[in-house]
Design an enzyme around this catalytic site. Structure first.
Site, short mmCIF file in Angstrom:
data_model
loop_
_atom_site.label_atom_id
_atom_site.label_comp_id
_atom_site.label_asym_id
_atom_site.label_seq_id
_atom_site.Cartn_x
_atom_site.Cartn_y
_atom_site.Cartn_z
N SER A 97 5.62 -6.36 -0.54
CA SER A 97 6.55 -6.79 -1.58
C SER A 97 7.57 -5.71 -1.94
O SER A 97 8.65 -6.03 -2.43
CB SER A 97 5.78 -7.21 -2.83
OG SER A 97 4.93 -6.16 -3.26
N THR A 98 7.26 -4.42 -1.72
CA THR A 98 8.22 -3.36 -2.07
C THR A 98 9.29 -3.25 -1.00
O THR A 98 10.49 -3.26 -1.31
CB THR A 98 7.49 -2.01 -2.25
OG1 THR A 98 6.30 -2.24 -3.01
CG2 THR A 98 8.37 -1.01 -2.97
N ASP A 128 8.61 1.69 4.61
CA ASP A 128 7.45 0.82 4.41
C ASP A 128 6.81 1.09 3.06
O ASP A 128 7.05 2.14 2.44
CB ASP A 128 6.44 1.07 5.54
CG ASP A 128 5.55 -0.13 5.81
OD1 ASP A 128 5.47 -1.02 4.94
OD2 ASP A 128 4.93 -0.18 6.88
N ALA A 185 3.12 1.20 0.54
CA ALA A 185 1.77 1.79 0.67
C ALA A 185 0.89 1.23 -0.45
O ALA A 185 1.39 0.78 -1.48
CB ALA A 185 1.83 3.31 0.57
N ASP A 186 -0.41 1.27 -0.21
CA ASP A 186 -1.35 0.82 -1.24
C ASP A 186 -1.75 1.98 -2.15
O ASP A 186 -2.06 1.79 -3.32
CB ASP A 186 -2.59 0.22 -0.57
CG ASP A 186 -2.19 -0.98 0.27
OD1 ASP A 186 -1.58 -1.90 -0.30
OD2 ASP A 186 -2.43 -0.97 1.48
N GLY A 199 -2.24 -1.17 4.63
CA GLY A 199 -2.98 -2.26 5.27
C GLY A 199 -3.41 -3.34 4.31
O GLY A 199 -4.13 -4.26 4.69
N GLY A 200 -2.92 -3.25 3.06
CA GLY A 200 -3.22 -4.31 2.09
C GLY A 200 -2.74 -5.66 2.59
O GLY A 200 -3.33 -6.69 2.26
N GLY A 201 -1.72 -5.66 3.41
CA GLY A 201 -1.21 -6.91 3.99
C GLY A 201 -1.69 -7.10 5.43
O GLY A 201 -1.15 -7.94 6.14
N GLU A 213 2.47 -1.31 11.66
CA GLU A 213 3.18 -0.37 10.78
C GLU A 213 3.00 1.07 11.27
O GLU A 213 3.93 1.88 11.22
CB GLU A 213 2.66 -0.50 9.35
CG GLU A 213 3.05 -1.82 8.70
CD GLU A 213 2.38 -2.06 7.37
OE1 GLU A 213 2.92 -2.85 6.58
OE2 GLU A 213 1.31 -1.48 7.09
C1 5RP Z 1 0.86 -4.00 4.51
C2 5RP Z 1 1.03 -2.72 3.77
C3 5RP Z 1 1.93 -2.74 2.60
O1 5RP Z 1 3.01 -1.90 2.85
C4 5RP Z 1 1.15 -2.28 1.40
O2 5RP Z 1 0.06 -3.16 1.22
C5 5RP Z 1 2.01 -2.26 0.13
O3 5RP Z 1 2.40 -3.54 -0.22
P1 5RP Z 1 3.21 -3.85 -1.54
O4 5RP Z 1 4.55 -3.18 -1.39
O5 5RP Z 1 3.31 -5.36 -1.58
O6 5RP Z 1 2.44 -3.31 -2.72
O7 5RP Z 1 0.47 -1.71 4.11
O8 5RP Z 1 -0.11 -3.88 5.51
#
Ligand code: 5RP
Length: 230
Positions: free
Chosen positions: A36-37, A90, A92-93, A104-106, A112
């Protein structure tokens, strides 16, 4: 890939995502992360393509970022055609004070990592809640389905507690864009992320883990819309 809501507005994420898009100029080949970021970065790059004639090529890290980039009007290429990227951006969590990140939250961290390691400059965009003095969040580990039991046992031997990630709204495991499973592994406080990264990579059937030790710069968006760079 896991279903993720990228439409909820967040001033912090927007501030970080848009600020990092300012690092991109015409002629660049750009790694486009997932989440989402970085979705704000992708939309901002698309706006500049349409309104300012920004001429770039993007390399996506997931079907999610591919769809966003196509919607935004960003021309895409592949690592086969462009193995060296000028920059990758990119989310990050979690990210620690030495710029080591958990991603890797997504469930997109394998592509990546490949994209970020192919870039001369890797920039992470995040809101303040993602920063931490030490990494404590569970580490996503993509595994071949065939290796599930072996990987679980080996990860337990390293002191981790793995949990198979389940699909949202339907029975069964999450299946990644690469056709694999995800284990979310609780390690408590990760004292030596580099060492753990090497140990996880050595397990047969582990495709990729979500510890990233290659972040060059961090853009942290704050609630007041300002951005701190580290
Ligand atoms: C996907 C990721 C994302 O970059 C991570 O989960 C951050 O996501 P968000 O910007 O929605 O908080 O690593 O695999």
């Amino acid at each position: 890939m896991t279903e993720r809501n990228t439409s909820t507005d967040s001033p912090e994420k927007r501030a970080a995502g848009i600020a990092a898009a300012g690092l991109v100029s015409s002629g660049m080949v750009v790694g486009l992360g997932t989440g989402s970021t970085v979705a704000y970065t992708i939309k901002e790059l698309g706006r500049r393509v349409k309104e300012e004639g920004l001429d770039i090529l993007g390399v996506v890290t997931s079907y999610q970022s591919e769809m966003l980039a196509i919607d935004a009007g960003i021309r895409l290429t592949t690592l086969s055609q462009n193995p060296e990227l000028d920059i990758a951006i990119d989310g990050a969590d979690q990210i620690d004070s030495e710029l080591r990140a958990i991603k890797g939250g997504g469930a997109a961290h394998t592509r990546e990592k490949i994209v970020s390691m192919s870039a001369r400059r890797f920039v992470v965009v995040a809101d303040e809640s993602k920063t931490s003095t030490q990494l404590v969040k569970p580490v996503p580990v993509e595994i071949l389905p065939f290796a599930k039991e072996l990987a679980i046992n080996k990860i337990r031997n390293l002191g981790g507690e793995p949990k198979l990630r389940s699909a949202v709204k339907k029975d069964g495991p999450v299946i990644t864009d690469n056709g694999n499973f995800i284990l979310d592994v609780e390690f408590g406080t990760i004292k030596d992320p580099e060492a753990l990264a090497l140990q996880l990579s050595a397990i047969p059937g582990v495709v990729e883990h979500g510890i990233f030790c290659n972040v060059d710069e961090l853009y942290i968006g704050k609630k007041d819309g300002s951005v701190k760079t580290v």
